[in-house]
Structure formats: structure tokens, C-alpha cells
Scaffold this motif. Sequence first.
Motif, mmCIF file in Angstrom:
data_model
loop_
_atom_site.group_PDB
_atom_site.id
_atom_site.type_symbol
_atom_site.label_atom_id
_atom_site.label_comp_id
_atom_site.label_asym_id
_atom_site.label_seq_id
_atom_site.Cartn_x
_atom_site.Cartn_y
_atom_site.Cartn_z
ATOM 1 N N THR A 12 136.197 3.570 23.396
ATOM 2 C CA THR A 12 134.936 4.266 23.680
ATOM 3 C C THR A 12 135.054 5.192 24.886
ATOM 4 O O THR A 12 134.105 5.901 25.205
ATOM 5 C CB THR A 12 133.796 3.250 23.954
ATOM 6 N N LYS A 13 136.238 5.196 25.559
ATOM 7 C CA LYS A 13 136.418 6.016 26.763
ATOM 8 C C LYS A 13 136.481 7.494 26.369
ATOM 9 O O LYS A 13 137.328 7.878 25.554
ATOM 10 C CB LYS A 13 137.708 5.623 27.497
ATOM 11 N N GLN A 14 135.577 8.280 26.964
ATOM 12 C CA GLN A 14 135.510 9.694 26.594
ATOM 13 C C GLN A 14 136.508 10.515 27.394
ATOM 14 O O GLN A 14 136.132 11.309 28.257
ATOM 15 C CB GLN A 14 134.079 10.201 26.777
ATOM 16 N N LEU A 28 137.689 8.714 18.798
ATOM 17 C CA LEU A 28 138.256 8.121 20.004
ATOM 18 C C LEU A 28 138.912 6.837 19.528
ATOM 19 O O LEU A 28 138.259 6.000 18.906
ATOM 20 C CB LEU A 28 137.150 7.813 21.031
#
Length: 104
Positions: A12-14, A28
Motif C-alpha cells: 500500500t506504500k505509495q 502497487l
Amino acid sequence: MYNWCHGPNCHTKQIQSRVRGSKGNKVLRTMKVKYNEPSDRYWFRHWCNYFCNQNCLMEFVEKHIQGMIALAPRREPLETPIKDPTKNTDNHYYSSWNIEKKVS
Ligand SMILES: [Zn+2]
């Protein structure tokens, strides 16, 4: 050989390193982590084979702490035998205690 990072929120890290997929189908994705044969070298940490960074490691700990504690519960404190501590008075401004482990 690779493992997928076990961080529960890794995907979920953008950030750029998580972007995968073809144009129009971008996602992602969980990071791949290179597996290193366990060794005694100073830089080797076992968790590095399963997590892409310490943030993912700690997010795993936060999510699974109860299960982790159940693996090795500590119901009694541990103790390390030491010699009677002596006060180090060499420095007048700052004194400290000399604590030495007893060799068994
Ligand atoms: Zn990760």
C-alpha cells in the motif's frame, strides 16, 4: 531466490518501488526481498530475508505481536550474575558504576 516482503502494508506504500504492471493495469505490489544464505557475518540479519525494511518488519510485529509472544512467552524474569558493582570516582563531574558479568 526471493521472498515476498511479509509486511502487511507493503503493497500500500505509495512509492515508486512498489509500482508494477503494464500501462492501464498498474498496481502497487509487495516488494520482492533477495534471500541471503544465513551467515555469521556482522551485516547479516535474518529478518532481512523476509522484510524489505524495518518499517515493514515493525508493521508485522504490530499486527502479529500476540502470536509472536505465544511462541516464546516470558513468565519469569531472567538474571545475569554480576560481581558487586563499584562506583567509578575518577571523574568528579560524572560518576558511573562498574558492572561486570561473573564468568562462570
Ligand atoms: Zn515491505
